[in-house]
Design a protein around this motif. Structure first.
Motif, PDB file in Angstrom:
ATOM      1  N   PRO A 121       0.841  -1.202   0.000  1.00 48.42           N
ATOM      2  CA  PRO A 121       0.000   0.000   0.000  1.00 48.42           C
ATOM      3  C   PRO A 121       0.879   1.257   0.000  1.00 48.42           C
ATOM      4  O   PRO A 121       2.087   1.175   0.233  1.00 48.42           O
ATOM      5  CB  PRO A 121      -0.799  -0.126   1.297  1.00 48.42           C
ATOM      6  N   LEU A 122       0.294   2.398  -0.225  1.00 49.85           N
ATOM      7  CA  LEU A 122       1.044   3.657  -0.274  1.00 49.85           C
ATOM      8  C   LEU A 122       1.807   3.901   1.026  1.00 49.85           C
ATOM      9  O   LEU A 122       2.942   4.374   1.017  1.00 49.85           O
ATOM     10  CB  LEU A 122       0.096   4.818  -0.567  1.00 49.85           C
ATOM     11  N   PHE A 123       1.193   3.581   2.160  1.00 48.31           N
ATOM     12  CA  PHE A 123       1.838   3.668   3.468  1.00 48.31           C
ATOM     13  C   PHE A 123       1.887   2.259   4.045  1.00 48.31           C
ATOM     14  O   PHE A 123       0.855   1.640   4.267  1.00 48.31           O
ATOM     15  CB  PHE A 123       1.072   4.601   4.406  1.00 48.31           C
ATOM     16  N   ALA A 124       3.101   1.760   4.282  1.00 49.33           N
ATOM     17  CA  ALA A 124       3.266   0.383   4.742  1.00 49.33           C
ATOM     18  C   ALA A 124       3.831   0.347   6.157  1.00 49.33           C
ATOM     19  O   ALA A 124       4.551   1.256   6.578  1.00 49.33           O
ATOM     20  CB  ALA A 124       4.201  -0.371   3.793  1.00 49.33           C
ATOM     21  N   THR A 125       3.500  -0.727   6.848  1.00 48.30           N
ATOM     22  CA  THR A 125       4.056  -0.929   8.186  1.00 48.30           C
ATOM     23  C   THR A 125       5.509  -1.371   8.060  1.00 48.30           C
ATOM     24  O   THR A 125       5.965  -1.816   6.995  1.00 48.30           O
ATOM     25  CB  THR A 125       3.273  -2.010   8.948  1.00 48.30           C
ATOM     26  N   ASP A 126       6.222  -1.284   9.172  1.00 39.14           N
ATOM     27  CA  ASP A 126       7.615  -1.734   9.168  1.00 39.14           C
ATOM     28  C   ASP A 126       7.714  -3.216   8.823  1.00 39.14           C
ATOM     29  O   ASP A 126       8.617  -3.632   8.107  1.00 39.14           O
ATOM     30  CB  ASP A 126       8.269  -1.469  10.529  1.00 39.14           C
ATOM     31  N   GLN A 127       6.771  -3.999   9.312  1.00 37.96           N
ATOM     32  CA  GLN A 127       6.784  -5.433   9.026  1.00 37.96           C
ATOM     33  C   GLN A 127       6.576  -5.693   7.534  1.00 37.96           C
ATOM     34  O   GLN A 127       7.267  -6.521   6.936  1.00 37.96           O
ATOM     35  CB  GLN A 127       5.711  -6.157   9.861  1.00 37.96           C
ATOM     36  N   GLN A 128       5.640  -4.990   6.917  1.00 35.93           N
ATOM     37  CA  GLN A 128       5.408  -5.154   5.480  1.00 35.93           C
ATOM     38  C   GLN A 128       6.648  -4.764   4.676  1.00 35.93           C
ATOM     39  O   GLN A 128       7.037  -5.463   3.743  1.00 35.93           O
ATOM     40  CB  GLN A 128       4.222  -4.295   5.026  1.00 35.93           C
ATOM     41  N   LEU A 129       7.257  -3.647   5.062  1.00 38.79           N
ATOM     42  CA  LEU A 129       8.477  -3.205   4.370  1.00 38.79           C
ATOM     43  C   LEU A 129       9.602  -4.222   4.556  1.00 38.79           C
ATOM     44  O   LEU A 129      10.317  -4.545   3.613  1.00 38.79           O
ATOM     45  CB  LEU A 129       8.909  -1.829   4.886  1.00 38.79           C
ATOM     46  N   ALA A 130       9.745  -4.708   5.776  1.00 34.06           N
ATOM     47  CA  ALA A 130      10.813  -5.661   6.072  1.00 34.06           C
ATOM     48  C   ALA A 130      10.678  -6.923   5.224  1.00 34.06           C
ATOM     49  O   ALA A 130      11.658  -7.401   4.650  1.00 34.06           O
ATOM     50  CB  ALA A 130      10.808  -6.015   7.551  1.00 34.06           C
ATOM     51  N   VAL A 131       9.488  -7.459   5.138  1.00 31.07           N
ATOM     52  CA  VAL A 131       9.267  -8.668   4.333  1.00 31.07           C
ATOM     53  C   VAL A 131       9.585  -8.386   2.867  1.00 31.07           C
ATOM     54  O   VAL A 131      10.219  -9.202   2.188  1.00 31.07           O
ATOM     55  CB  VAL A 131       7.821  -9.193   4.509  1.00 31.07           C
ATOM     56  N   ALA A 132       9.192  -7.216   2.388  1.00 29.97           N
ATOM     57  CA  ALA A 132       9.444  -6.871   0.985  1.00 29.97           C
ATOM     58  C   ALA A 132      10.927  -6.655   0.714  1.00 29.97           C
ATOM     59  O   ALA A 132      11.424  -6.986  -0.367  1.00 29.97           O
ATOM     60  CB  ALA A 132       8.658  -5.620   0.610  1.00 29.97           C
ATOM     61  N   ILE A 133      11.661  -6.110   1.673  1.00 31.69           N
ATOM     62  CA  ILE A 133      13.057  -5.737   1.441  1.00 31.69           C
ATOM     63  C   ILE A 133      14.029  -6.873   1.745  1.00 31.69           C
ATOM     64  O   ILE A 133      14.943  -7.133   0.959  1.00 31.69           O
ATOM     65  CB  ILE A 133      13.409  -4.466   2.250  1.00 31.69           C
ATOM     66  N   VAL A 134      13.844  -7.554   2.879  1.00 35.57           N
ATOM     67  CA  VAL A 134      14.814  -8.599   3.251  1.00 35.57           C
ATOM     68  C   VAL A 134      14.211  -9.996   3.364  1.00 35.57           C
ATOM     69  O   VAL A 134      14.922 -10.953   3.649  1.00 35.57           O
ATOM     70  CB  VAL A 134      15.552  -8.252   4.572  1.00 35.57           C
ATOM     71  N   GLY A 135      12.908 -10.125   3.183  1.00 32.07           N
ATOM     72  CA  GLY A 135      12.269 -11.437   3.248  1.00 32.07           C
ATOM     73  C   GLY A 135      11.724 -11.749   4.620  1.00 32.07           C
ATOM     74  O   GLY A 135      12.099 -11.132   5.625  1.00 32.07           O
ATOM     75  N   LYS A 136      10.842 -12.717   4.653  1.00 30.04           N
ATOM     76  CA  LYS A 136      10.118 -13.073   5.874  1.00 30.04           C
ATOM     77  C   LYS A 136      11.042 -13.569   6.991  1.00 30.04           C
ATOM     78  O   LYS A 136      10.845 -13.238   8.162  1.00 30.04           O
ATOM     79  CB  LYS A 136       9.073 -14.150   5.541  1.00 30.04           C
ATOM     80  N   ASP A 137      12.052 -14.351   6.637  1.00 27.11           N
ATOM     81  CA  ASP A 137      12.928 -14.932   7.658  1.00 27.11           C
ATOM     82  C   ASP A 137      13.751 -13.891   8.410  1.00 27.11           C
ATOM     83  O   ASP A 137      14.044 -14.069   9.588  1.00 27.11           O
ATOM     84  CB  ASP A 137      13.875 -15.957   7.028  1.00 27.11           C
ATOM     85  N   LEU A 153       8.738   7.071  -0.809  1.00 30.82           N
ATOM     86  CA  LEU A 153       9.931   7.664  -0.203  1.00 30.82           C
ATOM     87  C   LEU A 153      10.925   6.600   0.231  1.00 30.82           C
ATOM     88  O   LEU A 153      12.137   6.824   0.201  1.00 30.82           O
ATOM     89  CB  LEU A 153       9.550   8.554   0.978  1.00 30.82           C
ATOM     90  N   VAL A 154      10.435   5.439   0.639  1.00 33.91           N
ATOM     91  CA  VAL A 154      11.327   4.318   0.964  1.00 33.91           C
ATOM     92  C   VAL A 154      12.077   3.905  -0.296  1.00 33.91           C
ATOM     93  O   VAL A 154      13.296   3.701  -0.276  1.00 33.91           O
ATOM     94  CB  VAL A 154      10.535   3.130   1.562  1.00 33.91           C
ATOM     95  N   ARG A 155      11.367   3.812  -1.398  1.00 35.14           N
ATOM     96  CA  ARG A 155      12.006   3.462  -2.679  1.00 35.14           C
ATOM     97  C   ARG A 155      13.065   4.509  -3.049  1.00 35.14           C
ATOM     98  O   ARG A 155      14.179   4.183  -3.410  1.00 35.14           O
ATOM     99  CB  ARG A 155      10.960   3.363  -3.786  1.00 35.14           C
ATOM    100  N   ARG A 156      12.709   5.782  -2.914  1.00 33.62           N
ATOM    101  CA  ARG A 156      13.650   6.860  -3.247  1.00 33.62           C
ATOM    102  C   ARG A 156      14.867   6.815  -2.321  1.00 33.62           C
ATOM    103  O   ARG A 156      15.990   7.053  -2.750  1.00 33.62           O
ATOM    104  CB  ARG A 156      12.959   8.213  -3.146  1.00 33.62           C
ATOM    105  N   PHE A 157      14.647   6.507  -1.042  1.00 32.40           N
ATOM    106  CA  PHE A 157      15.756   6.382  -0.104  1.00 32.40           C
ATOM    107  C   PHE A 157      16.741   5.326  -0.591  1.00 32.40           C
ATOM    108  O   PHE A 157      17.948   5.549  -0.629  1.00 32.40           O
ATOM    109  CB  PHE A 157      15.250   6.016   1.299  1.00 32.40           C
ATOM    110  N   TYR A 158      16.226   4.163  -0.975  1.00 35.30           N
ATOM    111  CA  TYR A 158      17.107   3.087  -1.427  1.00 35.30           C
ATOM    112  C   TYR A 158      17.781   3.409  -2.752  1.00 35.30           C
ATOM    113  O   TYR A 158      18.919   3.013  -2.971  1.00 35.30           O
ATOM    114  CB  TYR A 158      16.361   1.751  -1.492  1.00 35.30           C
ATOM    115  N   GLU A 159      17.119   4.140  -3.622  1.00 34.48           N
ATOM    116  CA  GLU A 159      17.765   4.542  -4.873  1.00 34.48           C
ATOM    117  C   GLU A 159      18.966   5.429  -4.573  1.00 34.48           C
ATOM    118  O   GLU A 159      20.027   5.283  -5.173  1.00 34.48           O
ATOM    119  CB  GLU A 159      16.767   5.268  -5.779  1.00 34.48           C
ATOM    120  N   GLY A 160      18.826   6.337  -3.622  1.00 30.96           N
ATOM    121  CA  GLY A 160      19.956   7.172  -3.215  1.00 30.96           C
ATOM    122  C   GLY A 160      20.998   6.384  -2.454  1.00 30.96           C
ATOM    123  O   GLY A 160      22.204   6.584  -2.629  1.00 30.96           O
TER     124      GLY A 160
END
Length: 99
Positions: free
Chosen positions: A10-26, A58-65
């Motif tokens: 979603p446009l605004f995601a929880t830390d848990q949602q972001l974490a799973v998307a970025i580094v995986g569930k484990d 903004l999370v995406r933009r942060f990682y691009e930078g």
């Protein structure tokens, strides 16, 4: 499964949602506890209190930078035509001083 998991959030995601998307569930729990505080000190987007989540664009933009993606390829672009005669002159002067 798409390669861009952030686009499925979603446009605004929880830390848990972001974490799973970025580094995986484990590794998500570790990332939320240990990595997010470090990233926030480097400019990682804060939680928006009205939406109770971090803005995904903004999370995406942060990682691009963070990875230097926003710098693009202009950093290595040539700055003009090379003048090899200047380089050769300097080399000859240096060699003449050695003799």
């Amino acid at each position: 499964m798409t390669a861009d998991i952030l686009s499925q959030l979603p446009l605004f995601a929880t830390d848990q949602q972001l974490a799973v998307a970025i580094v995986g569930k484990d590794r998500a729990s570790m990332w939320v506890k240990a990595v997010i505080p470090q990233l926030e000190r480097k400019g990682f987007p804060r939680i928006d209190p009205l939406h109770d989540g971090r803005p995904v664009p903004l999370v995406r933009r942060f990682y691009e930078g963070y990875f230097g993606i926003t710098a693009g390829f202009n950093v290595a672009a040539p700055d003009g035509k090379e003048d090899w005669s200047v380089w050769n002159r300097r080399r000859r002067v240096k060699n003449a001083g050695d003799a």
